[in-house]
Structure formats: structure tokens, C-alpha cells
Design an enzyme around this catalytic site. Structure first.
Site, mmCIF file in Angstrom:
data_model
loop_
_atom_site.group_PDB
_atom_site.id
_atom_site.type_symbol
_atom_site.label_atom_id
_atom_site.label_comp_id
_atom_site.label_asym_id
_atom_site.label_seq_id
_atom_site.Cartn_x
_atom_site.Cartn_y
_atom_site.Cartn_z
ATOM 1 N N THR A 299 4.734 -6.119 6.784
ATOM 2 C CA THR A 299 4.869 -7.261 5.881
ATOM 3 C C THR A 299 6.214 -7.940 6.109
ATOM 4 O O THR A 299 6.321 -9.165 6.142
ATOM 5 C CB THR A 299 4.742 -6.794 4.417
ATOM 6 O OG1 THR A 299 3.458 -6.189 4.230
ATOM 7 C CG2 THR A 299 4.890 -7.963 3.464
ATOM 8 N N SER B 127 0.833 -1.198 0.000
ATOM 9 C CA SER B 127 0.000 0.000 0.000
ATOM 10 C C SER B 127 0.865 1.243 0.000
ATOM 11 O O SER B 127 2.073 1.180 0.257
ATOM 12 C CB SER B 127 -0.930 0.017 1.227
ATOM 13 O OG SER B 127 -0.158 0.096 2.420
ATOM 14 N N ASP C 102 12.392 2.913 3.834
ATOM 15 C CA ASP C 102 11.331 3.125 4.818
ATOM 16 C C ASP C 102 11.754 2.763 6.237
ATOM 17 O O ASP C 102 11.373 3.433 7.207
ATOM 18 C CB ASP C 102 10.041 2.402 4.421
ATOM 19 C CG ASP C 102 10.225 0.942 4.053
ATOM 20 O OD1 ASP C 102 11.307 0.366 4.298
ATOM 21 O OD2 ASP C 102 9.280 0.355 3.484
ATOM 22 N N GLU D 33 -0.706 -12.519 5.893
ATOM 23 C CA GLU D 33 -1.403 -11.806 4.823
ATOM 24 C C GLU D 33 -1.719 -12.745 3.660
ATOM 25 O O GLU D 33 -2.813 -12.688 3.079
ATOM 26 C CB GLU D 33 -0.557 -10.627 4.337
ATOM 27 C CG GLU D 33 -0.445 -9.476 5.343
ATOM 28 C CD GLU D 33 0.694 -8.527 5.018
ATOM 29 O OE1 GLU D 33 1.411 -8.769 4.018
ATOM 30 O OE2 GLU D 33 0.879 -7.552 5.764
ATOM 31 N N ARG E 239 0.675 5.816 0.701
ATOM 32 C CA ARG E 239 -0.102 6.923 1.262
ATOM 33 C C ARG E 239 0.618 8.246 0.998
ATOM 34 O O ARG E 239 1.842 8.289 0.905
ATOM 35 C CB ARG E 239 -0.270 6.767 2.777
ATOM 36 C CG ARG E 239 -1.047 5.549 3.207
ATOM 37 C CD ARG E 239 -1.028 5.403 4.701
ATOM 38 N NE ARG E 239 0.345 5.296 5.192
ATOM 39 C CZ ARG E 239 0.686 5.416 6.480
ATOM 40 N NH1 ARG E 239 -0.234 5.674 7.372
ATOM 41 N NH2 ARG E 239 1.936 5.292 6.848
ATOM 42 N N GLY F 3 13.093 -1.367 0.159
ATOM 43 C CA GLY F 3 14.478 -1.358 -0.306
ATOM 44 C C GLY F 3 14.738 -2.184 -1.551
ATOM 45 O O GLY F 3 13.838 -2.813 -2.116
ATOM 46 N N GLY G 215 3.032 -0.831 11.507
ATOM 47 C CA GLY G 215 1.669 -1.350 11.620
ATOM 48 C C GLY G 215 1.514 -2.465 12.630
ATOM 49 O O GLY G 215 0.480 -2.588 13.290
#
Length: 492
Positions: A263, A15, A241, A308, A17, A81, A409
Site C-alpha cells: 500500500t 489486512s 513492519d 487499490e 495475519r 508506523g 506484496g
């Protein structure tokens, strides 16, 4: 402190944002402007990222900001990455970037290492060897006689590719480049011998490697007009990230480890210097670039990817919420089925539930049957894998580790957080869930002169977000479970 707003473009593997963060009265107020899905697409048997679809969504997020009257100081971009995009002589992208899950064949890595030994590669880079690291991607493309690789004028890592779309300026940012397994952590430059072995000219990576905090450029005139934002500066944050997320760890001192949980799970320490020796090589622990000269000494762990993928299979017949899955896991017997989440069988199987069954049966345990049993096995195995990596990291720490900060998350998953505290035997502090976006914004704020150093940022984050603490319980039970787990997971 005067109210100032910053826009974070935060792209994950599933995802993305565009978020606005505004510093008001000494606290951070966040507003999700545009959320969208991201995912790997299969074309002619290869996995790709739809770069232009991501760009379309980012433009939409910037347009929403302008419609809301937001006047940001700057914009920052972070992504996952290792993955790269190719740009031709005319400045156009040469096809869609390959996704890291396109490179899971171990024989490619094994062939590379037969010619360029692992001891030598790790000694030069200090990076954990993963089959999909950029160095092995480039090797695979070289073997394939890739026309993209041969013809490319520039190679851009994913956040740098997005920044190029926004500004027309090409850069190579340090934290994302460090994930490639081609960067020397001491010189903070690409290792010339590795590039020569790959047959890739250094000039293909634009300019000198830049550090977080540098202005890349402004939105192109076309984009500035199309979105209504004007020619806003785009700042190089920690493009990886995890690098941005670690900035937002709300630690009060250096006696902490972090677990960026999503994830992927990334567990590590923040160190002043790289640790590159035979022990760290055997443990396969990585030395990625951090902010302000720090090293992210960490290990990648397969995280919520397994759950997931199972959920996708179950959703075909019945859609379960994560709350329902956790409730079913609580009803299942703990430690009945255990496995190493980093088993290569879980890389990208056709069926994740079938992969779990096969791995469990192969170790003589039987196999889960109910949804609750699957979920409990996943959570128990993750927590015990966290303990295994945590114990390894502690042995390298130059100080005692008093707290494990869970960010991302996964920090919202109170059940897994308690299991993690139980397994590791240390207090878990959970939050912020939005660590990556917050770190992205805070680095922009630091570049704007609002913060002096990372500790000042962390004190600010701690005052701005709600945190939860989880104290270890049932140590004897978990020590017994860990001994059982090690029967199926001897290697780091």
C-alpha cells in the site's frame, strides 16, 4: 538445526495475519493460520483503527495454532508506523486509536513548523516530514485540548499496544518509536526539547526504549488458557513492519537498495550511521531505526494505495482481478499520462479516479478515460517516481548500488517490477513477498540463538525462497519518459 516454530502477528493498513514459520532442514516453512481484513473506520468525522477487533482476530489465530498442535518458541508483532494508543491510569485503553489518515491537514504541520522550525526538527531526528507523523498527531491533539492526551498514563505505538494486550506488559520498541519524528537517532531516545514543546512527559512512553530481540513477557494466564497455547513468550521484533521486512532482504552483500512494496512503497538503503544534513533534509529522506544498530535511510512513496482506491470504485460496477487490470494496462499507450504519486491530492480523496483526472488536467496532459489508461498511468508514474528517489538515494550511498531488492506484496507484480528495472537502470530482484512476516520470525529465531547476525539470516532467507530477476530494458525510451515525468514532479 532443530525444527523450531515461531508465530508472527503481521498487521498492515488493510489486512492482518497470524502466520507460523517453522525452520525445517535448513529452510523456512510457512503456514497462514488466520487472515483477516483491517481498515480505517469513521466515527463522528474521525478515522480510527478497531484495536479490539484486531485483538479478537489475533486470539483466533493463536487458537488455530494451538488446535494444530503448534508449540511455538515465541510470538512477535509488527504493524504500520506512527500511530499510537492511549492507556489510562487503570490500564484500560482510552478509546480507539486514531488512524494516520486522520492527520492529512497541512496547516497543522505548517503551524507546528512555524513555531519549531523544520531545520531544527530534522536536525534532531533525521526523519522525513509527513503530515501524519506522531509528532504532528500529538501537536494536533494538544491544539484540540484532547482529554485522552491529558489523561493518558501511557502512550503506546501500535505493535506495543498489541503486545500489551497479549502480555499485560508495556514497552516502547526502538524501530517503531523511530517513525514518530521524536527520537534522536544517535542516542536512540526521545528528544527532550521536542517533548517539552509538545507538553508531553517522557514518562508517558513506558520504560527505556528497547531494541529488537528483547522478551516483553508471556501471554497472560487468561489468554494462555483461552487460546490453549500456554504462557508463550512475546518477543519485541522490529515492531515497524518495514524494519522487519528489511531484515528479510536476501542480499549477499551491502551493495543494494530495497523497495518494500505494498500500500505504501518504502525505498531505502541500510546504513551504519544516520545521514542528517541539509541535502538529505531538502530531499526529505528519513533515518529510521533498523536492527543491530543500522539505520534505514529511506523515503516513503505512495504505493499501491492509488490503484487499490481506484479498484474500489471500479468494483462497484465490475470486479476486476489484478491480472485483468495489468492486461488492460499492457494494451494502453505507455507514458501518455504521468503524475507524481506523492501529490497530496492522492492522500485520501473522496474519489481517487477523479483526483487523478484533476491532477493530470492541471498539468496540461488531458486525462485518462479507460480503466487500462488509469492503470498504465499509475504503474508508469510509480516506476518513474522510483527512479527519482533511487537517483537521490544513490548520491548518499557510501558504495555502488548494484541491485534493487523488491520485497513485500508488490514483489509479485512482475509487470511493475520490469517497469521498475527499466526506469532505474539496475537489476531488480523480486522476493520474498512475505518479507515482513519472515523478518519478524527470523528476529525471533535470532533472539532464540538460531542466528548470529543479519547476514546469516539473509543467507538463510535466500536459500528458503524463490526469487525472480528483472534486467533493465529500453533505457533510451525510459530516459525520455523520465524527462517528461520531471516536468510534473520536480520535487522530491
Amino acid at each position: 538445526m532443530e525444527n523450531k516454530s515461531f508465530l508472527a502477528v503481521d498487521l498492515g493498513a488493510t489486512s492482518g495475519r497470524v502466520i507460523c514459520g517453522t525452520i525445517e532442514n535448513g529452510k523456512l516453512k510457512m503456514d497462514d493460520l488466520h487472515k483477516f481484513s483491517n481498515g480505517i473506520i469513521s466515527i463522528h468525522g474521525n478515522y480510527h483503527w478497531n484495536l479490539f477487533e484486531l485483538y479478537r482476530h489475533i486470539k483466533e489465530g493463536l487458537t488455530v495454532a494451538a488446535r494444530k498442535g503448534i508449540k511455538p518458541v515465541s510470538i512477535g508483532v509488527d504493524t504500520w508506523g506512527v500511530d499510537i494508543a492511549f492507556v489510562g491510569e487503570d490500564g484500560s485503553f482510552m478509546g480507539l486509536p486514531y488512524a494516520y489518515r486522520n492527520y492529512t491537514a497541512k496547516e497543522n504541520t505548517e503551524q507546528f513548523l512555524s513555531e519549531f522550525p523544520l531545520e531544527k526538527l530534522y536536525g534532531k531526528t533525521g526523519i522525513q516530514t509527513l503530515d501524519f507523523n506522531t509528532v504532528f498527531q500529538l501537536y494536533a491533539l494538544k491544539k484540540r485540548n484532547s482529554s485522552q492526551l491529558k489523561a493518558a498514563k501511557d502512550i503506546l505505538f501500535m505493535p506495543d499496544a498489541i503486545s500489551y494486550l497479549l502480555t499485560g506488559k508495556k514497552v516502547t520498541e526502538y524501530t517503531i518509536a523511530s517513525t514518530s519524528e521524536m527520537l534522536d537517532p544517535n542516542t536512540k531516545e526521545f528528544d527532550p526539547e521536542i517533548l517539552e514543546f509538545l507538553g508531553v512527559e517522557r514518562e508517558k512512553f513506558p520504560g527505556k526504549v528497547i531494541m529488537p530481540g528483547q522478551v516483553i513477557g508471556t501471554l497472560t494466564k487468561e489468554l494462555a488458557q483461552e487460546t490453549g497455547l500456554g504462557e508463550i513468550p512475546v518477543v519485541a521484533v522490529a515492531g515497524h513492519d518495514t524494519g522487519s521486512a528489511v531484515v528479510a532482504v536476501p542480499a549477499s552483500n551491502k551493495h543494494f537498495a530495497y523497495l518494500s512494496s505494498g500500500t505504501w512503497s518504502l525505498m531505502g538503503l541500510e546504513l551504519p550511521e544516520p545521514v542528517i544534513n541539509e541535502t538529505s533534509r531538502i530531499a526529505n529522506i528519513t533515518n529510521e531505526g533498523g536492527v543491530d544498530g543500522t539505520i534505514r535511510f529511506l523515503k516513503n512513496i505512495t504505493g499501491m494505495w492509488i490503484l487499490e482506491q481506484c479498484k474500489k470504485e471500479w468494483d462497484v460496477e465490475k470486479v476486476y482481478s489484478y491480472e485483468e487490470l495489468i492486461a488492460m494496462a499492457l494494451e494502453a499507450q505507455p507514458f501518455e499520462f504521468l503524475f507524481n504519486p506523492d501529490n497530496e491530492a492522492f492522500g485520501n480523496p473522496g474519489s481517487m479516479t477523479r483526483a487523478i483526472v484533476e491532477v493530470c488536467k492541471a498539468s496540461g496532459q488531458g486525462a485518462p478515460k479507460t480503466v487500462g489508461q488509469f492503470v498504465r498511468a499509475i504503474f508508469d508514474s510509480l516506476a518513474l517516481r522510483y527512479k527519482q528517489v533511487f537517483e537521490a538515494l544513490k548520491s548518499f550511498a557510501p558504495y555502488d548500488i548494484e541491485t534493487l531488492h523488491v520485497i513485500g506484496g508488490g514483489s509479485r507484480n512482475s509487470f511493475l517490477n520490469q517497469l521498475t528495472a527499466n526506469a532505474t537502470g539496475v537489476t531488480v530482484v523480486a522476493g520474498p513477498a512475505e518479507a515482513t512476516a519472515i523478518g519478524n520470525m527470523m528476529l525471533q529465531a535470532k533472539a532464540a540463538g538460531l542466528f548470529v547476525d543479519i547476514q546469516q539470516i539473509r543467507d538463510f532467507v535466500c536459500a528458503s525462497v524463490d526469487l525472480k530477476r528483472f534486467v533493465p530494458q529500453d533505457s533510451k525510451v525510459w530516459n525520455e519518459a523520465y524527462a517528461k515525468f520531471l516536468n510534473y514532479s520536480e520535487s522530491l
